[in-house]
Design a protein around this motif. Structure first.
Motif, mmCIF file in Angstrom:
data_model
loop_
_atom_site.group_PDB
_atom_site.id
_atom_site.type_symbol
_atom_site.label_atom_id
_atom_site.label_comp_id
_atom_site.label_asym_id
_atom_site.label_seq_id
_atom_site.Cartn_x
_atom_site.Cartn_y
_atom_site.Cartn_z
ATOM 1 N N GLN A 88 -7.570 4.799 -10.379
ATOM 2 C CA GLN A 88 -7.574 3.335 -10.379
ATOM 3 C C GLN A 88 -8.982 2.752 -10.328
ATOM 4 O O GLN A 88 -9.211 1.640 -10.803
ATOM 5 C CB GLN A 88 -6.758 2.813 -9.190
ATOM 6 C CG GLN A 88 -5.261 2.987 -9.330
ATOM 7 C CD GLN A 88 -4.522 2.615 -8.059
ATOM 8 O OE1 GLN A 88 -5.108 2.572 -6.980
ATOM 9 N NE2 GLN A 88 -3.227 2.355 -8.178
ATOM 10 N N ALA A 89 -9.916 3.505 -9.765
ATOM 11 C CA ALA A 89 -11.296 3.018 -9.671
ATOM 12 C C ALA A 89 -11.895 2.764 -11.051
ATOM 13 O O ALA A 89 -12.836 1.972 -11.190
ATOM 14 C CB ALA A 89 -12.156 4.009 -8.897
ATOM 15 N N GLY A 90 -11.355 3.419 -12.064
ATOM 16 C CA GLY A 90 -11.800 3.174 -13.428
ATOM 17 C C GLY A 90 -11.213 1.918 -14.041
ATOM 18 O O GLY A 90 -11.527 1.592 -15.195
ATOM 19 N N LEU A 91 -10.350 1.207 -13.283
ATOM 20 C CA LEU A 91 -9.687 -0.016 -13.743
ATOM 21 C C LEU A 91 -9.093 0.148 -15.143
ATOM 22 O O LEU A 91 -9.527 -0.493 -16.111
ATOM 23 C CB LEU A 91 -10.655 -1.199 -13.703
ATOM 24 C CG LEU A 91 -11.156 -1.611 -12.309
ATOM 25 C CD1 LEU A 91 -12.113 -2.785 -12.409
ATOM 26 C CD2 LEU A 91 -9.990 -1.947 -11.396
ATOM 27 N N PRO A 92 -8.089 1.021 -15.264
ATOM 28 C CA PRO A 92 -7.454 1.227 -16.570
ATOM 29 C C PRO A 92 -6.689 -0.021 -17.008
ATOM 30 O O PRO A 92 -6.586 -0.996 -16.244
ATOM 31 C CB PRO A 92 -6.501 2.391 -16.306
ATOM 32 C CG PRO A 92 -6.193 2.291 -14.834
ATOM 33 C CD PRO A 92 -7.460 1.795 -14.201
ATOM 34 N N GLY A 93 -6.128 -0.006 -18.206
ATOM 35 C CA GLY A 93 -5.361 -1.137 -18.710
ATOM 36 C C GLY A 93 -4.158 -1.442 -17.843
ATOM 37 O O GLY A 93 -3.741 -0.638 -17.003
ATOM 38 N N TYR A 94 -3.564 -2.617 -18.087
ATOM 39 C CA TYR A 94 -2.482 -3.086 -17.225
ATOM 40 C C TYR A 94 -1.322 -2.098 -17.177
ATOM 41 O O TYR A 94 -0.806 -1.781 -16.100
ATOM 42 C CB TYR A 94 -1.976 -4.456 -17.694
ATOM 43 C CG TYR A 94 -0.782 -4.933 -16.888
ATOM 44 C CD1 TYR A 94 -0.958 -5.536 -15.649
ATOM 45 C CD2 TYR A 94 0.521 -4.750 -17.358
ATOM 46 C CE1 TYR A 94 0.125 -5.943 -14.892
ATOM 47 C CE2 TYR A 94 1.611 -5.162 -16.609
ATOM 48 C CZ TYR A 94 1.410 -5.755 -15.377
ATOM 49 O OH TYR A 94 2.482 -6.146 -14.639
ATOM 50 N N GLY A 95 -0.882 -1.598 -18.335
ATOM 51 C CA GLY A 95 0.254 -0.681 -18.363
ATOM 52 C C GLY A 95 -0.014 0.578 -17.560
ATOM 53 O O GLY A 95 0.840 1.040 -16.789
ATOM 54 N N ALA A 96 -1.207 1.140 -17.730
ATOM 55 C CA ALA A 96 -1.558 2.347 -16.987
ATOM 56 C C ALA A 96 -1.653 2.059 -15.494
ATOM 57 O O ALA A 96 -1.225 2.866 -14.657
ATOM 58 C CB ALA A 96 -2.883 2.911 -17.508
ATOM 59 N N MET A 97 -2.213 0.908 -15.136
ATOM 60 C CA MET A 97 -2.310 0.545 -13.731
ATOM 61 C C MET A 97 -0.927 0.413 -13.108
ATOM 62 O O MET A 97 -0.695 0.851 -11.972
ATOM 63 C CB MET A 97 -3.093 -0.763 -13.574
ATOM 64 C CG MET A 97 -3.195 -1.254 -12.120
ATOM 65 S SD MET A 97 -4.082 -0.125 -11.026
ATOM 66 C CE MET A 97 -5.780 -0.623 -11.345
ATOM 67 N N LEU A 98 0.013 -0.156 -13.848
ATOM 68 C CA LEU A 98 1.364 -0.316 -13.312
ATOM 69 C C LEU A 98 2.019 1.046 -13.088
ATOM 70 O O LEU A 98 2.681 1.268 -12.062
ATOM 71 C CB LEU A 98 2.201 -1.159 -14.281
ATOM 72 C CG LEU A 98 3.498 -1.741 -13.703
ATOM 73 C CD1 LEU A 98 3.204 -2.661 -12.520
ATOM 74 C CD2 LEU A 98 4.253 -2.507 -14.786
ATOM 75 N N VAL A 99 1.817 1.972 -14.015
ATOM 76 C CA VAL A 99 2.358 3.327 -13.847
ATOM 77 C C VAL A 99 1.729 3.990 -12.615
ATOM 78 O O VAL A 99 2.424 4.630 -11.806
ATOM 79 C CB VAL A 99 2.109 4.175 -15.104
ATOM 80 C CG1 VAL A 99 2.471 5.647 -14.848
ATOM 81 C CG2 VAL A 99 2.925 3.642 -16.275
ATOM 82 N N LEU A 100 0.427 3.821 -12.463
ATOM 83 C CA LEU A 100 -0.249 4.382 -11.290
ATOM 84 C C LEU A 100 0.283 3.785 -9.997
ATOM 85 O O LEU A 100 0.407 4.483 -8.980
ATOM 86 C CB LEU A 100 -1.755 4.130 -11.394
ATOM 87 C CG LEU A 100 -2.513 4.960 -12.431
ATOM 88 C CD1 LEU A 100 -3.920 4.420 -12.624
ATOM 89 C CD2 LEU A 100 -2.570 6.432 -12.023
ATOM 90 N N ARG A 101 0.622 2.515 -10.018
ATOM 91 C CA ARG A 101 1.161 1.872 -8.822
ATOM 92 C C ARG A 101 2.559 2.395 -8.488
ATOM 93 O O ARG A 101 2.926 2.497 -7.319
ATOM 94 C CB ARG A 101 1.194 0.352 -9.005
ATOM 95 C CG ARG A 101 -0.176 -0.284 -8.997
ATOM 96 C CD ARG A 101 -0.836 -0.207 -7.634
ATOM 97 N NE ARG A 101 -0.230 -1.147 -6.692
ATOM 98 C CZ ARG A 101 -0.443 -1.130 -5.379
ATOM 99 N NH1 ARG A 101 -1.207 -0.200 -4.842
ATOM 100 N NH2 ARG A 101 0.127 -2.024 -4.592
ATOM 101 N N VAL A 102 3.333 2.737 -9.508
ATOM 102 C CA VAL A 102 4.637 3.353 -9.248
ATOM 103 C C VAL A 102 4.443 4.702 -8.556
ATOM 104 O O VAL A 102 5.107 5.023 -7.557
ATOM 105 C CB VAL A 102 5.433 3.519 -10.551
ATOM 106 C CG1 VAL A 102 6.699 4.344 -10.301
ATOM 107 C CG2 VAL A 102 5.800 2.153 -11.129
ATOM 108 N N VAL A 103 3.517 5.510 -9.086
ATOM 109 C CA VAL A 103 3.211 6.794 -8.445
ATOM 110 C C VAL A 103 2.742 6.564 -7.011
ATOM 111 O O VAL A 103 3.123 7.279 -6.079
ATOM 112 C CB VAL A 103 2.144 7.557 -9.253
ATOM 113 C CG1 VAL A 103 1.740 8.847 -8.534
ATOM 114 C CG2 VAL A 103 2.652 7.856 -10.661
#
Length: 381
Positions: A88-103
């Motif tokens: 997340q520190a790399g501030l990926p795109g919104y879709g990827a960030m949302l997937v990371l938040r689910v994890v």
């Protein structure tokens, strides 16, 4: 001494778990710039999706914990949380960030379900109430710490620095608990397997296992909602002070009066007394809003700690405690998800009196729920 160190280490891991929510809240403005094309609802989902995971899978996590063991779950979820924050520190795109938040939601859930089970099994006798109440403070205390530390960190290195710091904390806690936690015992042989729905129903049908979650939901519906929506209702001269004192009063009352009371009052009865004082605070809000808000938040601190202390008081075995902790996670997320919009609707319809119309029935409902479950336990034995 080792047991004290272990309890403190688990509590510190809980601070990292709470920061999985808090880091997004304190970085909200900067994240809104990063994802400027996203709607307010989409941005809000970055925060809330972690709680949605707990709402859907809370009791499931308790069942999994009983099979895998606390060490595997705690260390694995902390390591996963560290890896997620690092990416997340790399501030990926919104879709990827949302997937990371689910994890991250699954990582958070595993920690908050396993931690109270570990603490309840480590702290025994007269220290158990203190240890469980200390654990209950992890969420509010984390937000207070982040409010102080996060701004200078982000001023120096942006959101990436905050996320990297969180990744480092989670990794350090994973290593520490891998050293401190004893190896997991082999899971006991199970009887005939039941479906997931049947297991959930069995948890909430039990007046011991499900009691903590069924009582806790009243607290979570009120707490986050009033912390969010009550301060703007107060006169400007009182607003900032009351907004800061409400969570602090909850933590301080819980760790002082609440811990003392647990030595002489059973946890369930203390939860009812906390709700009773909360009902008085909700009524007082009509006459003296600031005083009523502080009384309500302080009383809820007592109810909060008492519910966690009730886990080992009502459930003797580790699997039952794991299931009870799962019910707290599930019902807690149900309360935090639903309470704020309900209070917002009441405020729109009734003005400031909506706070009393909202909190008073919920406090009385918590008292009634525990009274009903106590009678059921007496009948069943």
């Amino acid at each position: 001494m080792r047991s004290v160190v272990l309890v403190l280490a688990v509590w510190l891991a809980g601070l990292g778990a709470a920061a999985q929510f808090g880091k997004i809240s304190v970085a909200w403005d900067l994240l809104a710039v990063r994802y400027e094309g996203a709607s307010p609802v989409a941005l809000g989902l970055i925060v809330s999706v972690v709680g949605v995971v707990g709402l859907v899978f809370g009791t499931t996590a308790g069942l999994i914990l009983a099979r895998l063991g606390a060490r595997r779950v705690m260390v694995g979820c902390l390591a996963a949380g560290a890896a997620v924050s690092l990416v997340q520190a790399g501030l990926p795109g919104y879709g990827a960030m949302l997937v990371l938040r689910v994890v991250e939601g699954f990582s958070h859930l595993g920690i908050v379900v396993a931690a109270p089970v570990v603490i309840a099994g480590t702290a025994t006798g007269r220290h158990q109430g203190l240890a469980m109440t200390l654990w209950s403070s992890f969420f509010g205390l984390t937000y207070a710490i982040l409010a102080v530390l996060a701004p200078p960190v982000m001023a120096a290195g942006g959101v990436a620095a905050l996320f990297l710091g969180h990744a480092g904390w989670m990794a350090a806690m994973a290593v520490l608990l891998a050293v401190l936690l004893p190896p997991d015992r082999a899971a006991a042989a199970e009887g005939p397997r039941r479906g997931l729905l049947a297991r959930h129903l069995a948890i909430y049908a039990s007046p011991r296992i499900g009691a903590v979650g069924l009582g806790f939901v009243f607290y979570t519906m009120i707490y986050v909602a009033v912390l969010t929506l009550v301060p703007p209702l107060l006169p400007e001269a009182q607003r900032v002070a009351v907004a800061a004192l409400m969570p602090l009063s909850s933590i301080i009352v819980s760790l002082t009066l609440g811990v003392w009371a647990l030595r002489v009052v059973p946890a369930v009865r203390l939860a009812q007394l906390g709700y009773m004082a909360g009902a008085a605070g909700a009524a007082l809000f009509l006459l003296a809003p600031a005083a009523g808000a502080l009384l309500l938040s302080g009383a809820l601190g007592i109810a909060q700690g008492a519910h966690f202390a009730a886990i080992p008081q009502l459930n003797a075995s580790a699997p039952d405690r794991a299931a009870a902790a799962g019910s707290i996670a599930q019902m807690g997320n149900l309360g935090t998800t639903t309470g704020t919009p309900v209070l917002a609707a009441l405020l729109a319809a009734a003005g400031p009196a909506g706070v009393t119309l909202f909190a008073l029935p919920l406090c009385l409902g918590g008292i009634a729920m525990h009274a009903w479950l106590t009678r059921r336990r007496r009948v069943i034995g």
